[in-house]
Design a protein around this motif. Sequence first.
Motif, PDB file in Angstrom:
ATOM      1  N   VAL A 204       0.846  -1.213   0.000  1.00  9.72           N
ATOM      2  CA  VAL A 204       0.000   0.000   0.000  1.00  9.72           C
ATOM      3  C   VAL A 204       0.873   1.252   0.000  1.00  9.72           C
ATOM      4  O   VAL A 204       0.561   2.245  -0.678  1.00  9.72           O
ATOM      5  N   LEU A 205       1.975   1.209   0.726  1.00 14.11           N
ATOM      6  CA  LEU A 205       2.891   2.355   0.769  1.00 14.11           C
ATOM      7  C   LEU A 205       3.445   2.664  -0.622  1.00 14.11           C
ATOM      8  O   LEU A 205       3.512   3.829  -1.026  1.00 14.11           O
ATOM      9  N   GLN A 206       3.823   1.626  -1.362  1.00  8.40           N
ATOM     10  CA  GLN A 206       4.326   1.836  -2.714  1.00  8.40           C
ATOM     11  C   GLN A 206       3.214   2.302  -3.649  1.00  8.40           C
ATOM     12  O   GLN A 206       3.435   3.172  -4.504  1.00  8.40           O
ATOM     13  N   ALA A 207       2.007   1.742  -3.489  1.00  9.15           N
ATOM     14  CA  ALA A 207       0.903   2.111  -4.369  1.00  9.15           C
ATOM     15  C   ALA A 207       0.485   3.562  -4.186  1.00  9.15           C
ATOM     16  O   ALA A 207       0.181   4.261  -5.159  1.00  9.15           O
ATOM     17  N   VAL A 208       0.487   4.034  -2.953  1.00  8.42           N
ATOM     18  CA  VAL A 208       0.009   5.389  -2.665  1.00  8.42           C
ATOM     19  C   VAL A 208       1.144   6.400  -2.685  1.00  8.42           C
ATOM     20  O   VAL A 208       0.993   7.507  -3.214  1.00  8.42           O
ATOM     21  N   GLY A 209       2.277   6.038  -2.110  1.00  4.44           N
ATOM     22  CA  GLY A 209       3.353   7.016  -1.944  1.00  4.44           C
ATOM     23  C   GLY A 209       4.610   6.722  -2.714  1.00  4.44           C
ATOM     24  O   GLY A 209       5.690   7.203  -2.336  1.00  4.44           O
ATOM     25  N   GLY A 210       4.509   5.936  -3.804  1.00  3.46           N
ATOM     26  CA  GLY A 210       5.701   5.592  -4.569  1.00  3.46           C
ATOM     27  C   GLY A 210       6.448   6.809  -5.081  1.00  3.46           C
ATOM     28  O   GLY A 210       7.677   6.891  -4.989  1.00  3.46           O
ATOM     29  N   GLY A 211       5.722   7.770  -5.624  1.00  2.00           N
ATOM     30  CA  GLY A 211       6.359   8.972  -6.148  1.00  2.00           C
ATOM     31  C   GLY A 211       6.999   9.818  -5.066  1.00  2.00           C
ATOM     32  O   GLY A 211       8.094  10.367  -5.245  1.00  2.00           O
ATOM     33  N   LEU A 212       6.321   9.924  -3.924  1.00  2.00           N
ATOM     34  CA  LEU A 212       6.889  10.688  -2.810  1.00  2.00           C
ATOM     35  C   LEU A 212       8.136  10.014  -2.271  1.00  2.00           C
ATOM     36  O   LEU A 212       9.122  10.681  -1.943  1.00  2.00           O
ATOM     37  N   LEU A 213       8.097   8.680  -2.173  1.00  2.00           N
ATOM     38  CA  LEU A 213       9.277   7.955  -1.700  1.00  2.00           C
ATOM     39  C   LEU A 213      10.443   8.116  -2.671  1.00  2.00           C
ATOM     40  O   LEU A 213      11.606   8.166  -2.251  1.00  2.00           O
ATOM     41  N   TYR A 214      10.145   8.193  -3.961  1.00  2.00           N
ATOM     42  CA  TYR A 214      11.198   8.319  -4.967  1.00  2.00           C
ATOM     43  C   TYR A 214      12.036   9.569  -4.723  1.00  2.00           C
ATOM     44  O   TYR A 214      13.267   9.545  -4.893  1.00  2.00           O
ATOM     45  N   TYR A 215      11.384  10.654  -4.341  1.00  2.00           N
ATOM     46  CA  TYR A 215      12.107  11.904  -4.135  1.00  2.00           C
ATOM     47  C   TYR A 215      12.608  12.076  -2.696  1.00  2.00           C
ATOM     48  O   TYR A 215      13.538  12.846  -2.456  1.00  2.00           O
ATOM     49  N   ALA A 216      11.995  11.371  -1.743  1.00  2.00           N
ATOM     50  CA  ALA A 216      12.316  11.617  -0.332  1.00  2.00           C
ATOM     51  C   ALA A 216      13.130  10.514   0.320  1.00  2.00           C
ATOM     52  O   ALA A 216      13.598  10.702   1.449  1.00  2.00           O
ATOM     53  N   PHE A 217      13.346   9.381  -0.357  1.00  2.00           N
ATOM     54  CA  PHE A 217      13.960   8.246   0.334  1.00  2.00           C
ATOM     55  C   PHE A 217      15.367   8.524   0.861  1.00  2.00           C
ATOM     56  O   PHE A 217      15.729   7.988   1.919  1.00  2.00           O
ATOM     57  N   PRO A 218      16.229   9.342   0.215  1.00  2.00           N
ATOM     58  CA  PRO A 218      17.549   9.578   0.823  1.00  2.00           C
ATOM     59  C   PRO A 218      17.460  10.244   2.187  1.00  2.00           C
ATOM     60  O   PRO A 218      18.207   9.890   3.116  1.00  2.00           O
ATOM     61  N   TYR A 219      16.537  11.184   2.320  1.00  2.00           N
ATOM     62  CA  TYR A 219      16.385  11.886   3.599  1.00  2.00           C
ATOM     63  C   TYR A 219      15.722  10.994   4.637  1.00  2.00           C
ATOM     64  O   TYR A 219      16.016  11.081   5.835  1.00  2.00           O
TER      65      TYR A 219
END
Length: 311
Positions: A204-219
């Motif tokens: 569900v996290l990938q389905a809903v927030g995949g794009g946000l995780l793409y830009y925020a995962f390093p932080y």
Amino acid sequence: AAVDIQPACLGLYCGRTVLSVNGSVETYGDCGVCPRGQRTDDNKICRECMGSPDRYDWLYLGFMAMLPLVLHWFFIEWYSGKKSSSAVLQHLTALLECSVAAVVTLLVSDPVGSLHIRSCRVKKLSDWYTMLYNPSPDYITTVHCTHEAVYPLYTIVFIYYAFCLVLMMLLRPLLVKKIACGLGRSDRFKSIYAALYFFPILTVLQAVGGGLLYYAFPYIILVLSLVTLAVYMSASEVEFFKDLLVRKKRLVVLFSHWLLHAYGIISISKLDKLEQDLPLLALVPAPALFYLMTAKYTEPSRILSEGGNGH
């Protein structure tokens, strides 16, 4: 002769598929959704994704691949306790499961049988959420143009999680049943039950927030590695360097956090300029060293005793 004038292709991600190519002349279909593995170009024509993931894309996929492995290790450690000697084998089995799942996922992705994958370049955040940009030309009828504009960065994570789950169900129960003798009958499978909970959550996290995780995962990596390291050291009452040298398990945990911290720094810098970015890796041990050197001054019992003596 009648001239076929096609209406404009509306919508941010709607495009026309190429039906046939005769020399330099292309025949296009109606405006609609692009097939899987294609996305629209600047002329609203669906073009096949022929690029390769760049370094940041691979780092993102590595982060999504690490999530289930780290959670596996956490729950194995959490439920194994001090009585069981099977934790190490379970850790290695979890590593084997995730590694095999990653390799199989790459092999079944296009091109099939190769560890390389072809992909479309991520241009902006909206590329991850094409379902939000379906146009309504007459405000009544909606033209559905939802497709994977970031092919295959969105769906490949789901495929990987599915293989992880299947491999876990095939390997882990047999291993735990044979070697987890130090645990009770109800406790030995708790790490597997935990995985049955966190895999749907990750999906569900990938389905809903995949794009946000793409830009925020390093932080996210940097913050979580710092917080979890501080919590672990305070909970384990690590006071100084000798504690780490005496207990090898704590040293392994420390190096694991350093690796995560280095991964976050590399993801932020992308190592575009090695002469500027590589020296940043020297900052990886700084938080742990700062904690170890100042822990004795911030011990709650010492602060309370000094405060009592002052009164």
